[in-house]
Write a protein that holds these residues in place. Structure first.
Motif, PDB file in Angstrom:
ATOM      1  N   ASP A 265       0.823  -1.208   0.000  1.00 18.47           N
ATOM      2  CA  ASP A 265       0.000   0.000   0.000  1.00 18.47           C
ATOM      3  C   ASP A 265       0.862   1.265   0.000  1.00 18.47           C
ATOM      4  O   ASP A 265       0.651   2.179   0.797  1.00 18.47           O
ATOM      5  CB  ASP A 265      -0.949  -0.009   1.202  1.00 18.47           C
ATOM      6  N   TYR A 266       1.815   1.316  -0.907  1.00 20.33           N
ATOM      7  CA  TYR A 266       2.734   2.461  -0.994  1.00 20.33           C
ATOM      8  C   TYR A 266       2.028   3.631  -1.667  1.00 20.33           C
ATOM      9  O   TYR A 266       1.423   3.490  -2.737  1.00 20.33           O
ATOM     10  CB  TYR A 266       3.970   2.068  -1.791  1.00 20.33           C
ATOM     11  N   ARG A 267       2.108   4.813  -1.058  1.00 20.48           N
ATOM     12  CA  ARG A 267       1.528   6.031  -1.610  1.00 20.48           C
ATOM     13  C   ARG A 267       2.521   7.180  -1.432  1.00 20.48           C
ATOM     14  O   ARG A 267       3.190   7.277  -0.404  1.00 20.48           O
ATOM     15  CB  ARG A 267       0.226   6.408  -0.890  1.00 20.48           C
ATOM     16  N   VAL A 268       2.581   8.055  -2.432  1.00 20.09           N
ATOM     17  CA  VAL A 268       3.450   9.228  -2.342  1.00 20.09           C
ATOM     18  C   VAL A 268       2.734  10.401  -2.996  1.00 20.09           C
ATOM     19  O   VAL A 268       2.016  10.240  -3.996  1.00 20.09           O
ATOM     20  CB  VAL A 268       4.820   8.986  -3.022  1.00 20.09           C
ATOM     21  N   GLU A 269       2.910  11.557  -2.405  1.00 21.09           N
ATOM     22  CA  GLU A 269       2.379  12.799  -2.977  1.00 21.09           C
ATOM     23  C   GLU A 269       3.426  13.883  -2.815  1.00 21.09           C
ATOM     24  O   GLU A 269       4.031  14.015  -1.739  1.00 21.09           O
ATOM     25  CB  GLU A 269       1.083  13.210  -2.278  1.00 21.09           C
ATOM     26  N   ALA A 270       3.648  14.646  -3.873  1.00 20.08           N
ATOM     27  CA  ALA A 270       4.668  15.694  -3.844  1.00 20.08           C
ATOM     28  C   ALA A 270       4.170  16.923  -4.585  1.00 20.08           C
ATOM     29  O   ALA A 270       3.363  16.815  -5.523  1.00 20.08           O
ATOM     30  CB  ALA A 270       5.968  15.196  -4.470  1.00 20.08           C
ATOM     31  N   ILE A 271       4.629  18.088  -4.166  1.00 24.11           N
ATOM     32  CA  ILE A 271       4.362  19.347  -4.862  1.00 24.11           C
ATOM     33  C   ILE A 271       5.678  19.823  -5.447  1.00 24.11           C
ATOM     34  O   ILE A 271       6.675  19.987  -4.740  1.00 24.11           O
ATOM     35  CB  ILE A 271       3.801  20.413  -3.905  1.00 24.11           C
ATOM     36  N   VAL A 272       5.692  20.042  -6.759  1.00 24.10           N
ATOM     37  CA  VAL A 272       6.936  20.386  -7.450  1.00 24.10           C
ATOM     38  C   VAL A 272       6.734  21.643  -8.282  1.00 24.10           C
ATOM     39  O   VAL A 272       5.666  21.869  -8.861  1.00 24.10           O
ATOM     40  CB  VAL A 272       7.411  19.210  -8.342  1.00 24.10           C
ATOM     41  N   GLU A 273       7.772  22.476  -8.306  1.00 31.85           N
ATOM     42  CA  GLU A 273       7.766  23.656  -9.163  1.00 31.85           C
ATOM     43  C   GLU A 273       8.245  23.265 -10.550  1.00 31.85           C
ATOM     44  O   GLU A 273       8.854  22.216 -10.748  1.00 31.85           O
ATOM     45  CB  GLU A 273       8.668  24.744  -8.578  1.00 31.85           C
ATOM     46  N   GLU A 274       7.993  24.138 -11.504  1.00 33.27           N
ATOM     47  CA  GLU A 274       8.340  23.810 -12.885  1.00 33.27           C
ATOM     48  C   GLU A 274       9.846  23.729 -13.121  1.00 33.27           C
ATOM     49  O   GLU A 274      10.280  23.140 -14.114  1.00 33.27           O
ATOM     50  CB  GLU A 274       7.726  24.821 -13.846  1.00 33.27           C
ATOM     51  N   ASP A 275      10.665  24.281 -12.209  1.00 38.04           N
ATOM     52  CA  ASP A 275      12.115  24.148 -12.368  1.00 38.04           C
ATOM     53  C   ASP A 275      12.646  22.866 -11.731  1.00 38.04           C
ATOM     54  O   ASP A 275      13.843  22.596 -11.771  1.00 38.04           O
ATOM     55  CB  ASP A 275      12.838  25.357 -11.783  1.00 38.04           C
ATOM     56  N   GLY A 276      11.746  22.064 -11.123  1.00 39.13           N
ATOM     57  CA  GLY A 276      12.144  20.796 -10.515  1.00 39.13           C
ATOM     58  C   GLY A 276      12.315  20.844  -9.017  1.00 39.13           C
ATOM     59  O   GLY A 276      12.584  19.804  -8.399  1.00 39.13           O
ATOM     60  N   PHE A 277      12.145  21.993  -8.402  1.00 38.82           N
ATOM     61  CA  PHE A 277      12.274  22.100  -6.951  1.00 38.82           C
ATOM     62  C   PHE A 277      11.049  21.461  -6.292  1.00 38.82           C
ATOM     63  O   PHE A 277       9.917  21.907  -6.492  1.00 38.82           O
ATOM     64  CB  PHE A 277      12.394  23.570  -6.541  1.00 38.82           C
ATOM     65  N   VAL A 278      11.271  20.396  -5.514  1.00 43.41           N
ATOM     66  CA  VAL A 278      10.180  19.680  -4.859  1.00 43.41           C
ATOM     67  C   VAL A 278       9.920  20.356  -3.515  1.00 43.41           C
ATOM     68  O   VAL A 278      10.683  20.199  -2.564  1.00 43.41           O
ATOM     69  CB  VAL A 278      10.533  18.192  -4.674  1.00 43.41           C
ATOM     70  N   ARG A 279       8.862  21.100  -3.424  1.00 42.01           N
ATOM     71  CA  ARG A 279       8.579  21.891  -2.228  1.00 42.01           C
ATOM     72  C   ARG A 279       8.149  21.030  -1.045  1.00 42.01           C
ATOM     73  O   ARG A 279       8.404  21.371   0.114  1.00 42.01           O
ATOM     74  CB  ARG A 279       7.500  22.931  -2.519  1.00 42.01           C
ATOM     75  N   SER A 280       7.458  19.936  -1.307  1.00 40.65           N
ATOM     76  CA  SER A 280       7.022  19.063  -0.216  1.00 40.65           C
ATOM     77  C   SER A 280       6.782  17.669  -0.758  1.00 40.65           C
ATOM     78  O   SER A 280       6.550  17.477  -1.960  1.00 40.65           O
ATOM     79  CB  SER A 280       5.742  19.595   0.447  1.00 40.65           C
ATOM     80  N   MET A 281       6.835  16.690   0.148  1.00 41.46           N
ATOM     81  CA  MET A 281       6.586  15.302  -0.227  1.00 41.46           C
ATOM     82  C   MET A 281       6.124  14.535   1.005  1.00 41.46           C
ATOM     83  O   MET A 281       6.584  14.789   2.116  1.00 41.46           O
ATOM     84  CB  MET A 281       7.850  14.660  -0.816  1.00 41.46           C
ATOM     85  N   ARG A 282       5.193  13.617   0.798  1.00 45.08           N
ATOM     86  CA  ARG A 282       4.714  12.761   1.877  1.00 45.08           C
ATOM     87  C   ARG A 282       4.579  11.338   1.347  1.00 45.08           C
ATOM     88  O   ARG A 282       3.996  11.116   0.291  1.00 45.08           O
ATOM     89  CB  ARG A 282       3.372  13.249   2.416  1.00 45.08           C
ATOM     90  N   VAL A 283       5.111  10.396   2.109  1.00 40.95           N
ATOM     91  CA  VAL A 283       5.114   8.982   1.722  1.00 40.95           C
ATOM     92  C   VAL A 283       4.512   8.167   2.854  1.00 40.95           C
ATOM     93  O   VAL A 283       4.831   8.388   4.026  1.00 40.95           O
ATOM     94  CB  VAL A 283       6.557   8.495   1.436  1.00 40.95           C
ATOM     95  N   THR A 284       3.636   7.226   2.504  1.00 46.17           N
ATOM     96  CA  THR A 284       3.099   6.286   3.488  1.00 46.17           C
ATOM     97  C   THR A 284       3.156   4.880   2.906  1.00 46.17           C
ATOM     98  O   THR A 284       2.938   4.682   1.709  1.00 46.17           O
ATOM     99  CB  THR A 284       1.645   6.618   3.867  1.00 46.17           C
ATOM    100  N   TYR A 285       3.475   3.916   3.757  1.00 46.02           N
ATOM    101  CA  TYR A 285       3.478   2.525   3.332  1.00 46.02           C
ATOM    102  C   TYR A 285       3.509   1.634   4.565  1.00 46.02           C
ATOM    103  O   TYR A 285       3.654   2.109   5.710  1.00 46.02           O
ATOM    104  CB  TYR A 285       4.675   2.217   2.424  1.00 46.02           C
ATOM    105  N   GLU A 286       3.381   0.354   4.344  1.00 46.36           N
ATOM    106  CA  GLU A 286       3.451  -0.641   5.416  1.00 46.36           C
ATOM    107  C   GLU A 286       4.506  -1.663   5.051  1.00 46.36           C
ATOM    108  O   GLU A 286       4.526  -2.174   3.926  1.00 46.36           O
ATOM    109  CB  GLU A 286       2.091  -1.319   5.606  1.00 46.36           C
ATOM    110  N   THR A 287       5.407  -1.947   5.980  1.00 44.83           N
ATOM    111  CA  THR A 287       6.447  -2.933   5.714  1.00 44.83           C
ATOM    112  C   THR A 287       5.855  -4.333   5.690  1.00 44.83           C
ATOM    113  O   THR A 287       4.709  -4.552   6.098  1.00 44.83           O
ATOM    114  CB  THR A 287       7.554  -2.859   6.778  1.00 44.83           C
ATOM    115  N   ARG A 288       6.639  -5.292   5.243  1.00 41.40           N
ATOM    116  CA  ARG A 288       6.147  -6.663   5.121  1.00 41.40           C
ATOM    117  C   ARG A 288       5.794  -7.279   6.477  1.00 41.40           C
ATOM    118  O   ARG A 288       5.022  -8.226   6.551  1.00 41.40           O
ATOM    119  CB  ARG A 288       7.177  -7.534   4.402  1.00 41.40           C
ATOM    120  N   ASP A 289       6.368  -6.746   7.557  1.00 43.37           N
ATOM    121  CA  ASP A 289       6.056  -7.286   8.880  1.00 43.37           C
ATOM    122  C   ASP A 289       5.006  -6.445   9.616  1.00 43.37           C
ATOM    123  O   ASP A 289       4.850  -6.553  10.836  1.00 43.37           O
ATOM    124  CB  ASP A 289       7.323  -7.416   9.737  1.00 43.37           C
TER     125      ASP A 289
END
Length: 333
Positions: A265-289
Motif C-alpha cells: 500500500d505504498y503512496r506518495v504525494e509531492a508538490i513540485v515547481e516547474e524548475d524541478g524544486f520539490v517543495r514538499s513530499m509525503r510517503v506512506t506505506y506498510e512494511t512486510r512485517d
C-alpha cells in the motif's frame, strides 16, 4: 376510359343482359357467362386486343407485392427508403504528454533521477528551512518518530537538529542520526562519545559538499520515493496565484507502488515547481512485517533563512571538537 379515348367506344354503352351480376346460359354449350364477357365479345378486334394487353400489363406490373399500377401505367410507386449513412465517430486524439518539470510530464514522472538532479540544483542556489519527519506505527498507534529541522543559508553553511521520541525499529531512516553544523569550511557533528561531545570534519567543496550536503540528501530521497509504478500529475497553481516566492507554476504528483522500499500500500504525494524544486513530499506505506511508516518533508522560508552557531557547539568550549577528520576522497558517505 382508355378504350373510349382510343376507340371512341365506352364499355358502359354496351347492353348488359340481366343487369350487373346476372348470369345466363350460353346457347352453344350451356356455359354460364357473365354479362361483361358477352359485352366484350361484341367489341371489334382491336379494342379486344388492347383490353387483353392492358390486363396483361396490370398483372405484370403488380408483381409479387400486388401493387395494382406501376410507373409503366402512370401510377405512383412507393418510394424505397434510402438507408441512413452510417458514420463512424472519429476517436478523440490523446494529447501528447507535455513536459512540466525536468523528468515530469503531464502523463506522470518519466525520470525520477532527472527530477532529483533538478531539485539538487535548485536547492543549492537558495536559502531555506527544511523540515524532515519520520514516523512509525503499529495498527495505527504511533511507536516513535523523528523530526529534523535543517536551516540552510548556503550550500555549505547550515545547521541541523533532530528531535526523537519513542522507539524506532526500521533502519536506515531518512532523518539524520546526529545534529550538525557547518560554517562553510568545517562540519561539526554532535557526538557524545567524543571527548568534548563534538567531532569535526573539514569540508571539501570539490568532493563531498559541492552542491551542498542537504541538497544532495533531498535529491536522493526524491529519486527513491518518486520512482513509483504509477504516477499522475495535476496543476495546482500558476504564475499569478501560486503562493510561492518565485511565482512559478506548481504541480501535484501522486504515485503508488514501488520496489523501494519493499512494502504494501505504498503512496506518495509531492508538490513540485516547474524548475524541478520539490517543495514538499509525503510517503506512506506498510512494511512486510506490518510496521506502518510515514515520511514527509517540506520547505519554507525560502530565500529568507540565515544560520547561527548552535548552543551545543558553544558548550564544547568553542573548540573544533575532540577529533578533526580530513575530507574523504570519495563523494559517498
Amino acid at each position: 376510359d382508355l378504350v373510349a379515348d382510343h376507340f371512341g367506344i365506352r364499355l358502359a354503352d354496351f347492353p348488359v343482359d340481366g343487369g350487373v351480376g346476372a348470369r345466363g346460359a350460353d346457347d352453344a354449350g350451356g356455359a354460364v357467362v357473365a354479362p361483361l364477357s358477352r359485352s366484350l365479345s361484341s367489341l371489334p378486334v382491336a379494342p379486344l386486343v388492347f383490353v387483353a394487353l392492358l390486363v396483361a400489363a396490370v398483372v405484370v406490373t403488380a408483381g409479387p407485392a400486388g401493387v395494382p399500377f406501376g410507373p409503366a401505367l402512370g401510377g405512383q410507386q412507393s418510394p424505397v427508403p434510402t438507408p441512413a449513412a452510417t458514420t463512424t465517430a472519429e476517436p478523440t486524439p490523446t494529447p501528447e504528454p507535455r513536459a512540466v518539470a525536468p523528468g515530469v510530464t503531464t502523463a506522470g514522472v518519466e525520470n525520477a533521477t532527472r527530477l532529483a538532479a533538478a531539485h539538487r540544483r535548485a536547492a543549492s542556489t537558495r536559502s531555506y528551512r527544511w523540515t524532515l519527519g519520520y514516523r512509525e506505527s503499529i495498527a495505527g498507534d504511533e511507536t516513535g518518530r523523528e523530526v529534523e529541522v535543517v536551516l540552510v543559508e548556503a550550500p555549505n553553511v547550515y545547521v541541523s537538529e533532530v528531535d526523537r521520541t519513542g522507539r524506532l525499529r526500521a533502519f536506515p531512516r531518512p532523518t539524520a542520526s546526529e545534529d550538525a553544523y557547518a560554517d562553510g569550511t568545517t562540519r561539526y557533528a554532535r557526538r557524545p562519545a567524543e571527548p568534548d561531545g563534538v567531532a569535526a570534519r573539514v569540508l571539501d567543496s570539490d568532493v563531498r559538499d559541492g552542491p551542498g550536503r542537504q541538497a544532495s540528501r533531498a535529491a536522493r530521497y526524491v529519486d527513491w520515493y518518486l520512482s513509483t509504478d504509477e504516477t499522475s500529475v495535476t496543476r495546482v497553481g500558476n504564475a499569478t496565484n501560486a503562493s510561492v516566492e518565485n511565482e512559478m507554476a506548481l504541480y501535484r504528483i501522486e504515485g503508488r507502488g514501488t520496489d523501494f522500499p519493499r512494502s504494501r500500500d505504498y503512496r506518495v504525494e509531492a508538490i513540485v515547481e516547474e524548475d524541478g524544486f520539490v517543495r514538499s513530499m509525503r510517503v506512506t506505506y506498510e512494511t512486510r512485517d506490518g510496521l506502518g511508516v510515514e515520511v514527509w518533508f517540506a520547505y519554507d522560508a525560502v530565500g529568507e533563512t540565515t544560520v547561527t552557531r548552535p548552543a551545543w557547539l558553544d558548550r564544547a568550549g568553542g573548540s573544533n571538537g575532540g577529533r578533526t577528520v580530513a575530507p574523504a576522497a570519495s563523494p559517498s558517505g
